[in-house]
Enzyme design. Structure first.
Site, PDB file in Angstrom:
ATOM      1  N   HIS A  84      14.526  51.619  -1.034  1.00  0.00           N
ATOM      2  CA  HIS A  84      15.574  50.750  -1.554  1.00  0.00           C
ATOM      3  C   HIS A  84      14.895  50.379  -3.059  1.00  0.00           C
ATOM      4  O   HIS A  84      14.159  49.619  -3.365  1.00  0.00           O
ATOM      5  CB  HIS A  84      15.736  49.482  -0.926  1.00  0.00           C
ATOM      6  N   ARG A 117      27.893  44.528  -1.056  1.00  0.00           N
ATOM      7  CA  ARG A 117      27.174  43.328  -0.676  1.00  0.00           C
ATOM      8  C   ARG A 117      26.028  43.004  -1.912  1.00  0.00           C
ATOM      9  O   ARG A 117      26.295  42.214  -2.621  1.00  0.00           O
ATOM     10  CB  ARG A 117      26.570  43.631   0.639  1.00  0.00           C
ATOM     11  N   ASP A 118      24.838  44.012  -1.904  1.00  0.00           N
ATOM     12  CA  ASP A 118      23.887  43.702  -2.976  1.00  0.00           C
ATOM     13  C   ASP A 118      24.076  43.662  -4.169  1.00  0.00           C
ATOM     14  O   ASP A 118      23.625  42.972  -5.148  1.00  0.00           O
ATOM     15  CB  ASP A 118      22.785  44.805  -2.416  1.00  0.00           C
ATOM     16  N   HIS A 138      14.834  49.509  -7.310  1.00  0.00           N
ATOM     17  CA  HIS A 138      15.417  49.093  -8.561  1.00  0.00           C
ATOM     18  C   HIS A 138      14.980  50.079  -9.727  1.00  0.00           C
ATOM     19  O   HIS A 138      13.883  50.567  -9.558  1.00  0.00           O
ATOM     20  CB  HIS A 138      15.234  47.701  -8.645  1.00  0.00           C
ATOM     21  N   CYS A 147      18.864  42.714 -11.868  1.00  0.00           N
ATOM     22  CA  CYS A 147      17.810  42.198 -11.144  1.00  0.00           C
ATOM     23  C   CYS A 147      17.274  40.899 -11.694  1.00  0.00           C
ATOM     24  O   CYS A 147      16.976  40.426 -12.929  1.00  0.00           O
ATOM     25  CB  CYS A 147      16.422  43.321 -11.524  1.00  0.00           C
ATOM     26  N   ASN A 180      19.724  47.664  -9.006  1.00  0.00           N
ATOM     27  CA  ASN A 180      19.841  48.794  -8.108  1.00  0.00           C
ATOM     28  C   ASN A 180      20.153  50.118  -8.603  1.00  0.00           C
ATOM     29  O   ASN A 180      20.761  50.330  -9.849  1.00  0.00           O
ATOM     30  CB  ASN A 180      21.058  48.549  -7.028  1.00  0.00           C
TER      31      ASN A 180
END
Length: 303
Positions: free
Chosen positions: A208, A16-17, A210, A241, A250
């Site tokens: 979460h 997804r992300d 990055h 990003c 990520n």
């Protein structure tokens, strides 16, 4: 400080992300195969897709098809992102184990990202949370820009708590402290996590991170010093990003698992199979994995 946890839960957000940030559109078949390879590697939590308007996120327009195509396992939890009530009905019909809603600790980011204030975003969540709970589905909230904002800059722990507290009051079950632009450093991360832990149980707080500034693994370690044992990562480092041109997004799941293996912390994830999953989706995108560990392992295989 608590001792480091003996086990860590990793939620892979690549389907997804990760993929929604890619310019290349990935087929439904490839997405379903990625999910299959991730769970075969030992992932027990996978963020599969997003029920958003295809106008805004065309990469996720096959959301229902992907959820129908995945080969589900009883011991794996599948989550989907739902931004509003319009996405709730098709999302629930796809039978996820968890729904993700999102807001931010930054007023400016919320306005630019979802065209409303933080308070308005919380109002939008209320019926989504209610509908999900009525269907017996858990609700997790992502708090974006918890460590810094591309528009506001510094974000304080007070700002984090000012959103965490009403999210809990709305009935959200779990919270993700998200460093959307990757500017967090260990002490700042711990300060934000401590505020989240005032309102949510330890088992329901996740990190979460990055890796834009190369701090993601350090920030995971700093979170573990507080006892936090749930983190998000993206196989092959998928997902750029968008607020830092050319920067990584990520943190790569392979890199996180390698570090945790080295610390003797159990994840239940087989690194070699994880590298295979990352290589598969990277090949589909026509480029090598971002993960340094994956590159090293793949290089050793061909040596």
């Amino acid at each position: 400080m608590a001792a480091l946890p003996t086990t860590v839960k990793i939620l892979d957000v690549a389907p997804r992300d990760g993929l929604q940030n890619e310019k290349e559109n990935v087929s439904t078949e490839h997405k379903a195969r990625l999910v299959a390879m991730l769970q075969d590697a030992g992932l027990k939590e996978i963020e599969v897709t997003s029920f958003v308007s295809p106008k805004w996120v065309p990469q996720m327009s096959d959301n229902t098809a992907v959820m129908a195509a995945i080969a589900r396992r009883a011991d794996v939890r599948y989550s989907v992102l739902v931004p509003n009530t319009k996405g709730l009905e098709p999302a629930l019909a796809s039978k996820p184990d968890e729904i993700l809603v999102f807001t931010a600790a930054s007023e400016a980011f919320t306005q630019k990202n979802i065209n409303c204030s933080i308070a308005e975003s919380l109002e939008r969540f209320a019926p989504v949370i209610e509908g999900a709970h009525a269907a017996g589905v858990k609700v997790r909230a992502a708090l974006s820009c918890a460590l810094g904002c591309p528009y506001e800059g510094e974000i304080t722990a007070d700002q984090v708590e000012s959103v965490v507290k009403p999210l809990r009051a709305l009935g959200v079950d779990a919270i993700d402290i998200a460093d959307t632009i990757g500017v967090g450093t260990p002490r700042k991360v711990q300060a934000a996590m401590e505020r989240a832990l005032k309102h949510f149980p330890l088992a329901e707080v996740s990190g979460h991170f990055h890796d834009t500034y190369g701090q993601a693994l350090t920030n995971i370690y700093a979170s573990m010093e507080l006892g936090v044992h749930s983190f998000h990562a993206s196989v092959a480092g998928l997902g750029g990003c968008p607020y830092a041109k050319g920067a990584t997004g990520n943190v790569a799941t392979e890199d996180v698992v390698f570090m945790l293996d080295g610390l003797g912390i159990a994840t239940g994830i087989a690194l070699d199979k994880l590298v295979d999953a990352g290589a598969f989706i990277s090949n589909a995108l026509g480029r090598p994995p971002v993960s340094r560990v994956a590159r090293a392992v793949l290089a050793k295989r061909t040596a």
